[in-house]
Every structure is written in structure tokens, then in C-alpha cells.
Design a protein around this motif. Structure first.
Motif, PDB file in Angstrom:
ATOM      1  N   UNK A   1       0.808  -1.327  -0.095  1.00 15.95           N
ATOM      2  CA  UNK A   1      -0.126   0.058  -0.032  1.00 15.95           C
ATOM      3  C   UNK A   1       0.890   1.350  -0.074  1.00 15.95           C
ATOM      4  N   UNK A   2       1.893   1.309   0.974  1.00 15.53           N
ATOM      5  CA  UNK A   2       2.802   2.662   1.098  1.00 15.53           C
ATOM      6  C   UNK A   2       3.738   2.794  -0.243  1.00 15.53           C
ATOM      7  N   UNK A   3       3.953   1.514  -0.860  1.00 15.97           N
ATOM      8  CA  UNK A   3       4.778   1.529  -1.974  1.00 15.97           C
ATOM      9  C   UNK A   3       3.978   1.994  -3.255  1.00 15.97           C
ATOM     10  N   UNK A   4       2.787   1.463  -3.445  1.00 14.97           N
ATOM     11  CA  UNK A   4       1.808   2.122  -4.274  1.00 14.97           C
ATOM     12  C   UNK A   4       1.435   3.660  -4.434  1.00 14.97           C
ATOM     13  N   UNK A   5       1.283   4.311  -3.048  1.00 12.03           N
ATOM     14  CA  UNK A   5       0.957   5.409  -2.759  1.00 12.03           C
ATOM     15  C   UNK A   5       2.240   6.339  -3.353  1.00 12.03           C
ATOM     16  N   UNK A   6       3.403   5.835  -3.000  1.00 13.98           N
ATOM     17  CA  UNK A   6       4.530   6.396  -3.123  1.00 13.98           C
ATOM     18  C   UNK A   6       4.985   6.468  -4.670  1.00 13.98           C
ATOM     19  N   UNK A   7       4.566   5.129  -5.340  1.00 12.87           N
ATOM     20  CA  UNK A   7       4.775   5.194  -6.886  1.00 12.87           C
ATOM     21  C   UNK A   7       3.965   6.243  -7.585  1.00 12.87           C
ATOM     22  N   UNK A   8       2.854   6.264  -6.935  1.00 14.57           N
ATOM     23  CA  UNK A   8       1.591   7.230  -7.922  1.00 14.57           C
ATOM     24  C   UNK A   8       2.386   8.574  -7.966  1.00 14.57           C
ATOM     25  N   UNK A   9       3.284   8.942  -6.999  1.00 13.72           N
ATOM     26  CA  UNK A   9       3.794  10.294  -7.100  1.00 13.72           C
ATOM     27  C   UNK A   9       5.311  10.114  -7.855  1.00 13.72           C
ATOM     28  N   UNK A  10       5.878   9.128  -7.685  1.00 13.84           N
ATOM     29  CA  UNK A  10       7.150   8.946  -8.404  1.00 13.84           C
ATOM     30  C   UNK A  10       7.165   8.926  -9.850  1.00 13.84           C
ATOM     31  N   UNK A  11       6.149   8.052 -10.298  1.00  8.04           N
ATOM     32  CA  UNK A  11       6.034   7.611 -11.797  1.00  8.04           C
ATOM     33  C   UNK A  11       5.957   9.276 -12.726  1.00  8.04           C
ATOM     34  N   UNK A  12       5.010  10.094 -12.303  1.00 10.04           N
ATOM     35  CA  UNK A  12       4.727  11.257 -12.938  1.00 10.04           C
ATOM     36  C   UNK A  12       6.285  12.175 -13.127  1.00 10.04           C
ATOM     37  N   UNK A  13       6.949  11.688 -12.020  1.00  4.27           N
ATOM     38  CA  UNK A  13       8.605  12.657 -11.778  1.00  4.27           C
ATOM     39  C   UNK A  13       9.431  11.726 -12.653  1.00  4.27           C
ATOM     40  N   UNK A  14       9.308  10.640 -12.907  1.00  8.90           N
ATOM     41  CA  UNK A  14      10.333   9.794 -13.625  1.00  8.90           C
ATOM     42  C   UNK A  14      11.361   9.241 -12.799  1.00  8.90           C
ATOM     43  N   UNK A  15      11.298   9.196 -11.702  1.00  7.58           N
ATOM     44  CA  UNK A  15      12.369   8.812 -10.723  1.00  7.58           C
ATOM     45  C   UNK A  15      11.809   8.550  -9.529  1.00  7.58           C
ATOM     46  N   UNK A  16      12.690   7.470  -8.637  1.00  7.25           N
ATOM     47  CA  UNK A  16      12.304   7.219  -7.238  1.00  7.25           C
ATOM     48  C   UNK A  16      12.938   6.094  -6.973  1.00  7.25           C
ATOM     49  N   UNK A  17      13.118   5.929  -5.604  1.00  6.98           N
ATOM     50  CA  UNK A  17      13.814   4.561  -5.029  1.00  6.98           C
ATOM     51  C   UNK A  17      12.928   4.010  -4.032  1.00  6.98           C
ATOM     52  N   UNK A  18      12.471   2.445  -4.194  1.00 11.45           N
ATOM     53  CA  UNK A  18      11.889   1.796  -3.170  1.00 11.45           C
ATOM     54  C   UNK A  18      12.794   0.737  -2.686  1.00 11.45           C
ATOM     55  N   UNK A  19      12.994   0.803  -1.351  1.00 12.71           N
ATOM     56  CA  UNK A  19      13.893   0.008  -0.613  1.00 12.71           C
ATOM     57  C   UNK A  19      12.955  -0.844   0.364  1.00 12.71           C
TER      58      UNK A  19
END
Length: 255
Positions: A124-142
Motif C-alpha cells: 500500500x505504501x509503495x503504491x502510494x509513493x509510486x503514484x507520485x514517483x511515476x510522473x516525476x520519472x524517478x524514485x527509489x523503493x527499498x
């Protein structure tokens, strides 16, 4: 270029379960590498104490006191960060619990509690973070896995299932989000000196087993996760995706 490979200046990292233990150590390491930190926990007083300690060292720290098993609270926390203009560039899904009990004695509610805290929360937290990372075109999930992402031990089956799921969730995230410039990886700590493990540390038989079973012949320290979490959060790991890295003193490598 090389000198900037591990620099997190200008990045913001949300670390769940970070008011103490492994999460607190990783948050400290990410801050020392230059990141702004969002600390998370359910105990608001303990969370504030941890945040104040870090602020006293000159770090920029936000507090996000939400329960990782409460989907509405998770969404509200991200909305609050959005409203404050805080963009999460790095997510460390660390929050977790342990329950030691034989399978035949486990209730369904106990099973669900461990799975929801250790695995579903990361989804759930990964999904919510990715919704915001995807438009920016970058992000790290650990995602924080465990030795039990690969190996089982009696009396911790729900934890084992959850941490095995973390390994595959990480791969699923990498498969779907890699094209958007997001890297999703996992860390598998070995037996570490934490509050959650204190009863095991204090048990002479178990303590001796850990030391005999681990090539390093000792328990790990929370600060020994820092270099790996910084590496996975930093530009240095820009082509590393879907991996599980054990930090376990060699335990997963030997019989």
C-alpha cells in the motif's frame, strides 16, 4: 560524477517504523548522506523524541505518525506531505512485527496481523509513493526483507511468508516501475541487535546458535545496514533493480 554517486542532497526519504531500531539507524544514515527524512511510527511521543534528536544534529526531519496497517491513514499521510510540498523520492518499507508461535497454535487474526504489517503495508505504501514517483520519472523503493525471505525457521511462519512475499513484491515493483525510472530493491538483514530480538539475545542457547551459525560469529548491528540502504537510495544503484541484498554476516551462504 563519481563523488556524487552516494550523495542524497535534495532528496527526501520516508522510512516506516523509524522511531527506533533498524529504521532509526537507516534514517540516520540517509540523513548523514544528505537526505531530508520523514520519520514514521505509531507512538507519537517516541517519534517526536527521535525527530528532535535528529534535528539537534542539524538534519531536516518531518514526522508522519500513522499506522502502516491503516490504508486511510496512509493515504492521509501522503496527502498531508503533498500539501506541505514534501515529495518522497526514497521510500524504505521497514515497519514490521514478529510473532513466535507454532502453526497449529496460530489464530487467523494473528496470521493476518503479521502479514498485513510486514507485507501488505509495503504494497500500500509503495503504491502510494509510486503514484507520485511515476510522473516525476524517478524514485527509489527499498523494502526490508529478512533471512526468512529465503530460509524458514520453526515458529515464525507468518513472518517467513511475509518476508518471502517482500522479495517477490520487490520484483513485481521492479517489473512494473522500472520503465518509469524507479528502482525497487530489498535488503535482507540477518540476526541484528534490536529491541525485537532482545529476548533471543538474552537466551544463551539461541545466542550461541546465532554465533555458531553465522560466519561472522556475532550478531549484526543496526548501523551495519546504513551503507546498503544509502547505496540503494543513491545514484550509485541506478541500474540495480529487483534485487535482494543480504546483510547477514554470511548466514544465508552456508549450511
Amino acid at each position: 560524477m563519481a563523488k556524487n554517486l552516494f550523495d542524497l542532497t535534495g532528496q527526501t526519504a520516508l522510512v516506516t517504523g523509524s522511531s527506533r531500531g533498524l529504521g532509526r539507524a537507516m534514517a540516520q544514515g540517509l540523513a548523514e548522506a544528505g537526505a531530508t527524512i520523514v520519520l514514521n511510527g505509531v507512538d507519537a511521543a517516541r517519534l517526536k523524541s527521535a525527530a528532535d534528536e535528529m534535528r539537534a544534529e542539524g538534519f531536516t526531519v518531518y514526522e508522519a505518525p500513522f499506522d502502516v496497517t491503516d490504508e486511510d491513514a496512509i493515504k492521509a499521510a501522503f496527502a498531508k506531505l503533498d500539501a506541505a510540498g514534501v515529495a518522497v523520492d526514497i521510500l524504505v518499507n521497514n515497519a514490521g512485527i514478529q510473532l513466535r508461535k507454532p502453526i497449529v497454535e496460530l489464530s487467523s487474526d494473528e496470521w493476518r496481523k503479521v502479514i498485513e504489517t510486514n507485507l501488505t503495508s509495503a504494497f500500500i505504501i509503495g503504491r502510494e509513493a509510486a503514484k507520485r514517483m511515476i510522473p516525476r520519472g524517478r524514485g527509489k523503493v527499498i523494502n526490508i526483507g529478512s533471512l526468512t525471505s529465503e530460509l524458514a525457521r520453526a515458529t515464525v511462519t507468518p513472518y517467513t511468508v511475509a518476508k518471502g512475499g517482500i522479495k517477490m513484491l520487490t520484483r513485481g515493483m521492479a517489473a512494473e516501475w522500472g520503465e518509469h525510472g524507479i528502482q525497487a530493491n530489498a535488503i535482507g538483514p540477518g540476526y541484528m541487535i534490536t529491541d525485537m530480538n532482545q529476548a533471543l539475545i538474552d537466551n544463551p542457547t539461541f545466542d550461541a546458535w546465532v554465533k555458531a551459525r553465522t560466519p561472522a560469529r556475532r550478531w549484526g548491528r543496526p548501523d551495519e545496514l546504513i551503507s546498503t540502504v544509502v547505496y540503494l537510495a543513491a545514484p550509485a544503484s541506478s541500474y540495480v533493480n529487483g534485487q535482494l541484498i543480504f546483510v547477514d554476516g554470511g548466514m544465508a551462504s552456508v549450511l
